[in-house]
Design an enzyme around this catalytic site. Sequence first.
Site, PDB file in Angstrom:
ATOM      1  N   TYR A 298      -0.997  13.156   6.195  1.00 49.85           N
ATOM      2  CA  TYR A 298      -0.618  12.245   7.267  1.00 49.85           C
ATOM      3  C   TYR A 298       0.969  12.311   7.589  1.00 49.85           C
ATOM      4  O   TYR A 298       1.598  12.387   6.704  1.00 49.85           O
ATOM      5  CB  TYR A 298      -0.702  10.854   6.642  1.00 49.85           C
TER       6      TYR A 298
ATOM      7  N   TYR B  31       0.973  -1.198  -0.038  1.00 46.62           N
ATOM      8  CA  TYR B  31      -0.139   0.104   0.012  1.00 46.62           C
ATOM      9  C   TYR B  31       0.859   1.340   0.135  1.00 46.62           C
ATOM     10  O   TYR B  31       0.485   1.977  -0.589  1.00 46.62           O
ATOM     11  CB  TYR B  31      -0.941   0.000   1.150  1.00 46.62           C
TER      12      TYR B  31
ATOM     13  N   GLU C 297     -14.217  -0.679   6.358  1.00 43.62           N
ATOM     14  CA  GLU C 297     -13.945   0.459   5.436  1.00 43.62           C
ATOM     15  C   GLU C 297     -15.291   0.693   4.876  1.00 43.62           C
ATOM     16  O   GLU C 297     -15.923  -0.250   4.302  1.00 43.62           O
ATOM     17  CB  GLU C 297     -12.801   0.702   4.515  1.00 43.62           C
TER      18      GLU C 297
ATOM     19  N   ARG D 152     -11.108  13.496   1.446  1.00 43.39           N
ATOM     20  CA  ARG D 152     -12.081  12.843   1.980  1.00 43.39           C
ATOM     21  C   ARG D 152     -13.590  12.855   1.125  1.00 43.39           C
ATOM     22  O   ARG D 152     -14.278  11.841   1.083  1.00 43.39           O
ATOM     23  CB  ARG D 152     -12.522  13.384   3.334  1.00 43.39           C
TER      24      ARG D 152
ATOM     25  N   ARG E 132       1.740   6.960  -6.525  1.00 45.77           N
ATOM     26  CA  ARG E 132       0.667   7.868  -6.967  1.00 45.77           C
ATOM     27  C   ARG E 132       0.792   9.326  -6.542  1.00 45.77           C
ATOM     28  O   ARG E 132       0.542  10.131  -7.486  1.00 45.77           O
ATOM     29  CB  ARG E 132      -0.786   7.514  -5.957  1.00 45.77           C
TER      30      ARG E 132
HETATM   31  C1  3EB Z   1      -7.732   6.362   5.579  1.00 42.62           C
HETATM   32  O1  3EB Z   1      -8.563   7.077   5.837  1.00 42.62           O
HETATM   33  C2  3EB Z   1      -8.027   4.871   5.304  1.00 42.62           C
HETATM   34  O2  3EB Z   1      -5.316   5.476  -0.379  1.00 42.62           O
HETATM   35  O3  3EB Z   1      -6.633   5.975  -1.821  1.00 42.62           O
HETATM   36  C3  3EB Z   1      -9.204   5.466   2.528  1.00 42.62           C
HETATM   37  C4  3EB Z   1      -9.569   5.844   1.134  1.00 42.62           C
HETATM   38  C5  3EB Z   1      -7.927   5.014   2.718  1.00 42.62           C
HETATM   39  C6  3EB Z   1      -8.710   6.024   0.283  1.00 42.62           C
HETATM   40  C7  3EB Z   1      -6.333   5.956  -0.569  1.00 42.62           C
HETATM   41  C8  3EB Z   1      -6.846   5.027   1.763  1.00 42.62           C
HETATM   42  C9  3EB Z   1      -7.183   5.442   0.442  1.00 42.62           C
HETATM   43  O4  3EB Z   1      -6.692   6.453   5.558  1.00 42.62           O
HETATM   44  C10 3EB Z   1      -7.782   4.421   4.059  1.00 42.62           C
END
Ligand code: 3EB
Length: 297
Positions: free
Chosen positions: A167, A108, A289, A180, A115
Amino acid sequence: MRPDGIDIALGLEPMEIPEGTEVAPELWYAAGAVRTEQVDELMLAQAGDRLVGCWYRPHGADEDPEAITEEAYRAILEACRDRGFGHLVRAWNYFPAINQSVDGQERYRSFCAGRARVFEALPDFERDLPAATAIGTHVDGMLIYFIATRETTLRIENPRQVSAFRYPRQYGPRSPSFARARMSQDEGGAAELFISGTASIVGHESRHPGDLEAQIDESLRNIGVLLEAASEEGSVALRDPGDLSMLKVYLRHRADGARAWGHLRQCLGEDVDILMLHGDICRSELLVEIEGLYRQG
Ligand code: 3EB
């Protein structure tokens, strides 16, 4: 008669709950003529103000996904731009063994690095990131499907969560490139809200490891707060996840299906469509999720 368009096979097993019920496909439709094309690894369908596409390449669980992800996103953004759809609004990323490591790095995280190399090179990139989902499949192949629009859309972040593109480094060398949620209006003026995969993460930390129901509750709380933010910024009035048009739920363990379904229905009522799929979440401690879609009317 089957309408014009493209078929995308996700490589994720749907969960039939209650057992034996038929699982309805996810359908994206458009008014008017649909133009479809196949260009190398891309399958494209455009109609009016939307372009839907899918990039696919065979890819094994033992390979590093970084370079292939970078290539995929370059091809996707270029194809969209060339056709006048300069704004990616939603992307789904599905590939195998998402939590396994290759050469010492979780797949991941390598995916995120590939990306990010594409998105972070764009001017003012944070503003334009698509809503997204990234899920581990149990079949080979890198599959990315997406929706792009001609006009820009509104980005919504979640006040309860650190923006994924910010992050801290503990989650990998490059932050995940997604928003989001994004909100758009279709040609008829109807609002559409695309909610990214949402998990039991508060701030930037995972909550309730090992506790399925608590992770569902926390994810739904996150979606609820996101809906408040969307309702403040845009032309929708949404109070809770039960008001959405559909939810897509990913579960790490097939055996959790019935329990998750029961809990979701208890929390959400019967109105919202729920599609439940068997797939791995991108942090190994997360069991579930939830992504969502709202379409006015
Ligand atoms: C998170 O909130 C959970 O890498 O495209 C959620 C939606 C998550 C998209 C992405 C990762 C992705 O981090 C993981």
